[in-house]
Motif scaffolding. Structure first.
Motif, short mmCIF file in Angstrom:
data_model
loop_
_atom_site.label_atom_id
_atom_site.label_comp_id
_atom_site.label_asym_id
_atom_site.label_seq_id
_atom_site.Cartn_x
_atom_site.Cartn_y
_atom_site.Cartn_z
N TRP A 181 0.84 -1.20 0.00
CA TRP A 181 0.00 0.00 0.00
C TRP A 181 0.88 1.25 0.00
O TRP A 181 0.65 2.18 -0.78
CB TRP A 181 -0.90 0.02 1.24
N ARG A 227 -0.77 -1.06 -7.41
CA ARG A 227 -2.18 -0.99 -7.80
C ARG A 227 -2.56 -2.20 -8.62
O ARG A 227 -1.70 -2.83 -9.23
CB ARG A 227 -2.46 0.30 -8.60
N VAL A 228 -3.85 -2.54 -8.60
CA VAL A 228 -4.33 -3.66 -9.41
C VAL A 228 -5.12 -3.12 -10.59
O VAL A 228 -5.81 -2.10 -10.50
CB VAL A 228 -5.20 -4.65 -8.61
N VAL A 247 -0.98 -6.80 -10.99
CA VAL A 247 -0.41 -5.84 -10.05
C VAL A 247 0.64 -5.02 -10.77
O VAL A 247 1.54 -5.58 -11.41
CB VAL A 247 0.25 -6.55 -8.83
N ASP A 258 -5.22 -10.06 -1.28
CA ASP A 258 -6.08 -9.18 -0.49
C ASP A 258 -6.98 -8.34 -1.39
O ASP A 258 -8.18 -8.18 -1.12
CB ASP A 258 -5.22 -8.26 0.38
N GLU A 259 -6.45 -7.84 -2.48
CA GLU A 259 -7.23 -7.03 -3.42
C GLU A 259 -8.31 -7.85 -4.11
O GLU A 259 -9.44 -7.39 -4.30
CB GLU A 259 -6.31 -6.39 -4.47
N LEU A 310 -11.31 -8.28 -2.02
CA LEU A 310 -12.19 -7.10 -2.04
C LEU A 310 -13.08 -7.13 -3.28
O LEU A 310 -14.28 -6.81 -3.20
CB LEU A 310 -11.35 -5.82 -2.03
#
Length: 346
Positions: free
Chosen positions: A166, A171-172, A224, A265-266, A269
């Motif tokens: 982070w 970023r994804v 990513v 983790d992304e 979400l």
């Protein structure tokens, strides 16, 4: 009692049965089976009135014989039904067994191998035959709990890596551009070469394009980025209430940065936004509790029992085929059917 055998040429019928199943995953679909090149995909269907059991399998000829066997696609398959297996009557399942055994003998199939789905109760049906085999555990993230509770399950080093990602501004990006798919294939191929994976896992660009191009299930490439460079990625499917981590890879030079932890983790979400209940990470290589398994288990304490079905229809024929290879039935080899084991690896 009769059965229906649907071939890969009968797309409409195959799609219809899978869509009407109470529980299924993308591994059961027509499109995913159409990508398989190891044999001839079939969907065995036993039906009484509106109730059915459908079993997707791959039919393979056995060299130098009139015999064949049945296997399953890569992933978590097994039978499906319009009812959950715990809702099927004992009589219905017993009649399925009779008709399926009759089919296996008539078609001169020597054995059946099927990987089963850890989230479905398929064993309630297949335990009637025998041949259920414990393959170990797989790891699953429960997306029904608050995200804070999910992250409390992460091992400390994993959460620390995610927080570093982070801060680093990773970023994804979701993409279906050919250039991005090609990039992921390169990353994945690099990973497979690094771990010494068999040729089976060296998928072609066409495989990735076809997988991501289907409208039969929701399949996404999620990459990513560190600045302008794609450093890790995953092909993820969303079917029913299950997100599956189908393929995942990271560029070797970025392994120490652990962007895959941030990626998982992304994706969790994204899964939540898509209404998923589970994010299934799978198990270790060969379903052993190896370093990959331990890495995945750092995300969740929800462990699922993973089983395969290894059923011999004709024991004398099976033994004869094994003997022809020079193997013996007492070999300490976790492989089925044993007569297909690549001898050069012994």
């Amino acid at each position: 009692m009769q059965y229906t055998l649907i071939t890969i040429q009968q797309k409409k019928e195959w799609v219809d049965y899978i869509k009407r199943s109470a529980e299924y995953d993308f591994y059961h679909t027509w499109h995913y089976h159409a990508l398989d090149e190891s044999g001839s995909p079939i969907l065995f269907v036993y039906q009484e009135a509106t109730d059915f059991i459908a079993f997707p399998l791959i039919r393979r000829k056995i060299e130098d014989s009139t015999l064949s066997d049945l296997s399953s696609v890569y992933g978590y398959t097994g039978p499906v039904s319009n009812l959950k297996f715990e809702q099927l009557s004992e009589g219905f399942m017993d009649r399925f067994k009779l008709i399926f055994l009759s089919f296996l003998k008539q078609e001169e199939h020597v054995s059946v191998f099927s990987r089963l789905h850890p989230l479905f109760q398929q064993c309630l049906l297949l335990e009637r035959f025998g041949g259920l085999y414990d393959n170990g555990k797989t790891i699953c993230i429960d997306l029904s709990v608050p995200i804070e509770q999910q992250r409390k399950k992460y091992k400390k080093n994993i959460y620390e890596s995610i927080k570093k990602s982070w801060k680093a501004g990773l970023r994804v990006v979701e993409s279906k551009k050919i250039a991005d798919i090609s990039t992921f294939r390169e990353i994945y191929k690099e990973n497979m070469l690094r771990i010494g994976a068999s040729d089976y896992y060296h998928f072609s660009l066409r495989y990735f394009l076809d997988l991501l191009g289907t409208d039969e299930f929701d399949c996404r490439l999620i990459l990513v980025y560190d600045g302008e460079e794609a450093i890790s990625g995953s092909i993820v499917t969303f079917t029913g209430n299950i997100a599956q981590c189908h393929l995942m890879a990271t560029r070797t030079k970025y392994l120490n940065n652990s962007p895959a932890k941030f990626l998982i983790d992304e994706i969790s979400l994204i899964g939540r936004k898509c209404g998923m209940r589970y994010y299934h990470l799978g198990g270790g290589l060969g379903f052993k509790e190896d370093s990959l398994f331990k890495w995945k288990s750092g995300f969740s304490d929800l462990l699922l029992n993973y089983k395969s079905w290894r059923f011999v229809i004709n024991v004398p024929q099976y033994q004869s085929l094994v003997q022809k290879t020079g193997m013996t039935l007492c070999n300490e080899v976790d492989f089925f059917p044993l007569y297909r084991y690549p001898i050069q690896k012994l």
